[in-house]
Design an enzyme around this catalytic site. Sequence first.
Site, PDB file in Angstrom:
ATOM      1  N   ASN A 129      12.197  28.221  10.051  1.00 24.19           N
ATOM      2  CA  ASN A 129      10.867  28.113  10.652  1.00 24.19           C
ATOM      3  C   ASN A 129       9.867  28.814   9.736  1.00 24.19           C
ATOM      4  OD1 ASN A 129       8.599  28.036  12.257  1.00 24.19           O
ATOM      5  ND2 ASN A 129       9.326  29.540  13.740  1.00 24.19           N
ATOM      6  N   TRP A 130       9.056  28.013   9.021  1.00 25.50           N
ATOM      7  CA  TRP A 130       8.120  28.584   8.058  1.00 25.50           C
ATOM      8  C   TRP A 130       6.888  29.182   8.711  1.00 25.50           C
ATOM      9  CZ3 TRP A 130       8.060  23.944   4.096  1.00 25.50           C
ATOM     10  CH2 TRP A 130       9.331  23.845   3.507  1.00 25.50           C
ATOM     11  N   LYS A 131       6.699  28.915  10.006  1.00 22.63           N
ATOM     12  CA  LYS A 131       5.525  29.410  10.726  1.00 22.63           C
ATOM     13  C   LYS A 131       4.250  29.011   9.959  1.00 22.63           C
ATOM     14  CE  LYS A 131       8.348  32.978  12.788  1.00 22.63           C
ATOM     15  NZ  LYS A 131       8.437  34.330  13.345  1.00 22.63           N
ATOM     16  N   HIS A 152       8.593  28.556  21.398  1.00 23.42           N
ATOM     17  CA  HIS A 152       8.790  29.741  20.561  1.00 23.42           C
ATOM     18  C   HIS A 152       8.043  30.918  21.167  1.00 23.42           C
ATOM     19  CE1 HIS A 152       8.591  32.412  17.066  1.00 23.42           C
ATOM     20  NE2 HIS A 152       9.621  31.742  16.580  1.00 23.42           N
ATOM     21  N   GLU A 167       6.166  33.067  19.960  1.00 25.80           N
ATOM     22  CA  GLU A 167       4.776  33.209  19.532  1.00 25.80           C
ATOM     23  C   GLU A 167       3.856  32.251  20.283  1.00 25.80           C
ATOM     24  OE1 GLU A 167       5.462  32.631  15.415  1.00 25.80           O
ATOM     25  OE2 GLU A 167       6.320  34.626  15.145  1.00 25.80           O
ATOM     26  N   GLU A 174      16.153  33.745  20.920  1.00 26.38           N
ATOM     27  CA  GLU A 174      15.400  34.620  20.034  1.00 26.38           C
ATOM     28  C   GLU A 174      14.901  35.838  20.810  1.00 26.38           C
ATOM     29  OE1 GLU A 174      13.534  32.520  16.337  1.00 26.38           O
ATOM     30  OE2 GLU A 174      12.293  32.194  18.095  1.00 26.38           O
ATOM     31  N   GLY A 216      11.302  39.718  13.408  1.00 27.55           N
ATOM     32  CA  GLY A 216      10.487  40.373  12.399  1.00 27.55           C
ATOM     33  C   GLY A 216      10.577  41.885  12.383  1.00 27.55           C
ATOM     34  N   SER A 261      15.519  38.320  12.870  1.00 25.78           N
ATOM     35  CA  SER A 261      15.914  39.136  11.715  1.00 25.78           C
ATOM     36  C   SER A 261      17.258  38.691  11.129  1.00 25.78           C
ATOM     37  CB  SER A 261      15.962  40.618  12.100  1.00 25.78           C
ATOM     38  OG  SER A 261      14.680  41.081  12.481  1.00 25.78           O
ATOM     39  N   GLY A 264      11.352  34.815   8.700  1.00 26.95           N
ATOM     40  CA  GLY A 264      10.892  35.335   7.418  1.00 26.95           C
ATOM     41  C   GLY A 264      11.812  35.038   6.253  1.00 26.95           C
TER      42      GLY A 264
END
Length: 264
Positions: free
Chosen positions: A15-17, A107, A109, A177, A183, A223, A245
């Site tokens: 997931n490149w966000k 997600h 976010e 998640e 992160g 992570s 990430g």
Amino acid sequence: MVTINPRRTPLIAGNWKMNLDHLQAIAFVQKLAWSLKDANHDFTAVEVAVFPPFTDIRSVQTLISADKLPLAFGAQDVSAQESGAFTGEISAAFLAKLECQYVIIGHSERRTLHNETDEQVAAKVAAALTHNLVPLICVGETAADLELHGPSAVPVAQLRAALAGVDKAADIVVAYEPVWAIGSGKAATPEQAEQVAAQLRLVLQETLGQDVADKTRILYGGSVKSSNIAAYMREPNVDGALVGGASLDVTEFGNIVRYLKHVG
């Protein structure tokens, strides 16, 4: 020893966000595909997918299609609406035309920064399935949730809500998640991930039946690194990873994908 359930091909998803423009995406996909090919990666044993920003999808699609690269790709979100006056929204129909196989839904976010509710997540899952997109349904708890409700309670409730109205023939992926791990560099332990994944599989069994529960892949995200992926993949109910990430580093992501090569 890591074993692969014959009914569930492991999936490593990046997931490149909101990172990488379309030119960077092209370079990334080319390098990833070449490096995995050079390493003789078996894409039938471990599936690899990338989730670029909307502005990159057409470029990624064109590259993968033209060069016949064995990579899957998807979108990071989808509208619950089919079409109409919804400025800024992207419909499942549009994503299907771009040959997306997957779409991330729910997600953390989106839930926290955009206040998405369980009902909205369920509507997006339905929209994705209408156009034969595989929804990658994210569930997870905050540190406060964990302390108040204990492990698995919030993810289980989120998954039940997301599956409302889903047909038993549907093809879905679930990603656990823990919000407190994303992160932070402080990942859930493999045992914690397995405990929640096992409960999520019970929800799948109760809601959609044993056959769907057996074949649905449950990913861990939070992570994830090349140094810890193998430990998660040893757990019987963890079938892959949704990588954040670390998916922005081609070498690191490739090492995560190739976890079978460095596991005893």
